[in-house]
Structure formats: C-alpha cells, structure tokens
Scaffold this active site. Structure first.
Site, PDB file in Angstrom:
ATOM      1  N   ARG A 239      32.296  50.391 -14.471  1.00 47.32           N
ATOM      2  CA  ARG A 239      32.727  50.903 -15.778  1.00 47.32           C
ATOM      3  C   ARG A 239      32.386  49.930 -16.906  1.00 47.32           C
ATOM      4  NH1 ARG A 239      38.327  53.047 -13.813  1.00 47.32           N
ATOM      5  NH2 ARG A 239      37.708  54.870 -12.630  1.00 47.32           N
TER       6      ARG A 239
ATOM      7  N   ARG B 152      34.564  52.943 -22.191  1.00 49.08           N
ATOM      8  CA  ARG B 152      35.625  52.973 -23.195  1.00 49.08           C
ATOM      9  C   ARG B 152      36.027  51.608 -23.747  1.00 49.08           C
ATOM     10  NH1 ARG B 152      39.568  56.287 -19.372  1.00 49.08           N
ATOM     11  NH2 ARG B 152      38.617  54.780 -17.940  1.00 49.08           N
TER      12      ARG B 152
ATOM     13  N   ARG C 101      29.898  58.327 -28.560  1.00 50.66           N
ATOM     14  CA  ARG C 101      30.488  59.449 -27.827  1.00 50.66           C
ATOM     15  C   ARG C 101      31.381  60.333 -28.698  1.00 50.66           C
ATOM     16  NH1 ARG C 101      32.786  59.998 -22.920  1.00 50.66           N
ATOM     17  NH2 ARG C 101      33.568  61.877 -23.882  1.00 50.66           N
TER      18      ARG C 101
ATOM     19  N   ASP D 116      29.134  60.664 -14.088  1.00 56.07           N
ATOM     20  CA  ASP D 116      30.467  60.898 -13.526  1.00 56.07           C
ATOM     21  C   ASP D 116      30.273  61.458 -12.126  1.00 56.07           C
ATOM     22  OD1 ASP D 116      33.546  61.199 -14.431  1.00 56.07           O
ATOM     23  OD2 ASP D 116      33.005  62.774 -13.011  1.00 56.07           O
TER      24      ASP D 116
ATOM     25  N   TYR E 247      38.758  66.143  -4.840  1.00 56.72           N
ATOM     26  CA  TYR E 247      38.804  66.835  -6.136  1.00 56.72           C
ATOM     27  C   TYR E 247      38.669  68.351  -5.951  1.00 56.72           C
ATOM     28  CZ  TYR E 247      38.622  62.720  -9.178  1.00 56.72           C
ATOM     29  OH  TYR E 247      38.925  61.574  -9.860  1.00 56.72           O
TER      30      TYR E 247
END
Length: 356
Positions: A39, A43, A52, A88, A163
């Site tokens: 990561r 963010r 973004r 992702d 998921y």
C-alpha cells in the site's frame, strides 16, 4: 531463466534484473537491503488523494494513465526499490462480469454472492482482452520505471472466495467456512476456478512487463494449518504453477499467518512475506530453506518518534541478518494516516544501515 531468455513480451532489462530487489528475491548478494511497502501507492500520499479526487476506486484501476501516475508516486517520493502495480484484488472478478463495487469505508461488496454450484457458472475464464487496461498501464510503467522493478498484484483464491461467498468483508468468515466444511466439493471447485482466473491475471501482468508478482491472501490467517493444507494450498499452488515458467520471483503474503508460513512457502512462493507478529529469524525457521523473506516492521511503529522507528527497524534488520534473501517491508500495508515523510526516512535508514 535469465533476463535474456525470458518469454516474448517480457520487458525485464538487464538493469532491472540486477536490481537489489530482484537479487534479494533470488537470494543473491545485494548492495543494500531493498525496501518497498505494501500500500505504498495510496491514501497516505496527498498527491494520490489529489489525482483520485472524484474517481471511484474501481474506475481508477481501469484508467492506464492514472494507474501509471499512482504507481510511480511512491517511487518518486520515497525512492523505494520496487513499484507495486496499483490495483485491487477484485479487479479480475469485475473484469469477468461479477456485479461488485468497492464502497468507501466498507470495501468490496458483491451484489449476488456465490453460494451454490449454479453460481460457479458466472466465474468465466479471464482473457487478456478483459483487462487490456492492465497491459496498457504496465507498458507505460515499465517505460517510466527504467531499472526499478514492477511487482504484479493479485488476490489469492481463498481471499477472493471469502469476498464472493460472504458478499463483502467479513470478520469471522462464517459462510466461507460453512461452505469449506459443509460442501468441500463445491468449495474445491470454487477455489480451482478462482485459481485459473488469478493465474491468468498474473500472466497478463508478467507478459506486459512485471518483474515479480505478489499473491495477497489477506484473510487466510483465519484458518488452522490442517484446513489450509486440505482446502486452500492446492488452489494457491495452482496459481504459482501457472506463472512458474516465466522465471519471475513469486511472493506470497497473508495477515495473521504465523502458523501457516511453512505451508505458504510450500504452495510455491520464492519469497514469503511475514507479518509483524513473528520475528524474521523465527519466520525463516518456520518457512524452511531456499526461500527469501519479506517484512516485517509493524505499520503502527511509523506513528512513533523517529528514534523509535529506527530502533524497531534495527530489530527487524538484526533478525534478518542471517537470511539468504531479505526484502524490507512493513508487516502489513501502510496505514492511511501515516506521515509520508516517516516512510521516506525509513527507506533512507534501511539503505544506510545495510549498504556495503
């Protein structure tokens, strides 16, 4: 397989081949311990938030110029030794037509969960045409990265299955385990299909120019070793087998997988990622010989004063001192509120401390 006799389509240059990151993956002597962060693109960076702005996560993964910019941002800022392809884990599922969305603050949400054998029919084969934006983005990236390797990215079959079966993120994986224990044949077929899709997704990335690949099994730490061996290992091994012929390093990482490290290595990885809960010397003992290790500073340490970060980093480097191959990383992903400067300082510190 050397860089010079790679299959057609691979963009690995001799400079990339001789990078500290790929040398460490191959357990060869390195000029310094290579560093990259899970990561690292995302963010924690203000420049990421800026590009973004107003763009949904899945949309951003399908825009080659944006993917290129986001992937390059931490390389420019932190001077890390490898780039990780910005994507992702649910991208290949979206690409084959699964109705899903990534909801802010929640994560991937599946409109129609996979619960029955009839649902398997929706999991069709992935073709390169389904993810042409990946091929385009990686072509742009390798042109920009020069000697810096690019790591390809995919979610492992167990985590993707969780998921799909749960319909979204899950704390206890009740439905997933209910299928795994209660309908082992359906479970095995589901993971086998996901292994084929994931293997194809990694092949596209390698063919486009990725120099290594990492398989993320984010949720597999929820399983006992016997269940992993019986119900997960065959599918993960199938993914690694699918890309074995390319000769690129294969990294395997999961969270809370201290009890599974040996089995994760057995699945076919060349490099096993270790989260922060297990010291690297103990991790090496559990994984066994002939594997490089990746890790494993606790991401939360980065919120402490610089002197503390350096002391904790020194502990990681000392635990890794006897390893044949070590890639410095965090024991999980960079947290969103991490100070980017703390990451830049950490890269500098590891490079300085290990240079020879």
């Amino acid at each position: 397989m050397s860089a010079n006799d790679s299959p057609s389509g691979l963009q690995t240059t001799s400079a990339t081949h001789e990078s500290a990151f790929l040398k460490a993956c191959r357990r060869e002597p390195v000029p310094h311990t290579p560093v990259w962060f899970m990561r690292q693109a995302g963010r924690s960076l203000p420049e990421y938030l800026k590009v973004r702005e107003g763009i949904a996560m899945l949309d951003s993964c399908m825009m080659p110029e944006l993917v290129t910019e986001i992937t390059l941002q931490p390389v420019r800022r932190h001077k890390v030794d490898a780039a990780i392809y910005f994507s992702d884990i649910v991208v290949p599922l979206k690409a084959i037509g699964i109705d899903l969305d990534i909801r802010p603050g929640i994560g991937p949400v599946i409109a129609e969960p996979v619960r029955t054998r009839a649902d398997l029919a929706r999991l069709r084969d992935l073709t390169p045409e389904d993810v042409s934006y990946v091929t385009e983005a990686i072509g742009m990236l390798t042109a920009e990265l020069g000697a810096t390797p690019l790591i390809g990215f995919a979610g492992a079959p167990f985590t993707l299955a969780s998921y799909l079966v749960e319909g979204g993120p899950s704390r206890n994986h009740e439905r997933t385990k209910a299928m795994m224990y209660g309908d082992p044949e359906l479970w095995a077929d589901l993971l086998d299909r996901l292994a084929e899709i994931t293997g194809a997704f990694l092949e596209v990335q390698i063919e486009a120019g990725a120099s290594a690949v990492q398989l993320f099994d984010s949720w597999v730490g929820a399983l006992a070793p016997a269940d992993y061996r019986r119900s997960v290992l065959p599918a993960s091994a199938k993914v690694f087998d699918a890309v074995a012929g390319y000769g690129v390093p294969r990294i395997h990482f999961g969270v809370g997988t201290g009890e599974l490290l040996g089995l994760m290595g057995e699945a076919g990885a060349d490099v096993v990622g270790v989260d922060w809960r297990v010291p690297l010397d103990e991790g090496a003992r559990r994984v066994g010989p002939n594997k490089a290790l990746q890790g494993n500073l606790d991401p939360a340490v980065l919120f402490a004063p610089t002197a503390t970060v350096e002391a904790k980093t020194r502990e990681v480097l000392d635990a890794a001192a006897g390893l044949e191959g070590h890639i410095f990383n965090l024991g999980h992903g960079v947290m969103p509120t991490t100070d980017p400067d703390a990451l830049t300082r950490l890269v500098e510190y590891v490079h300085e401390q290990t240079a020879h």
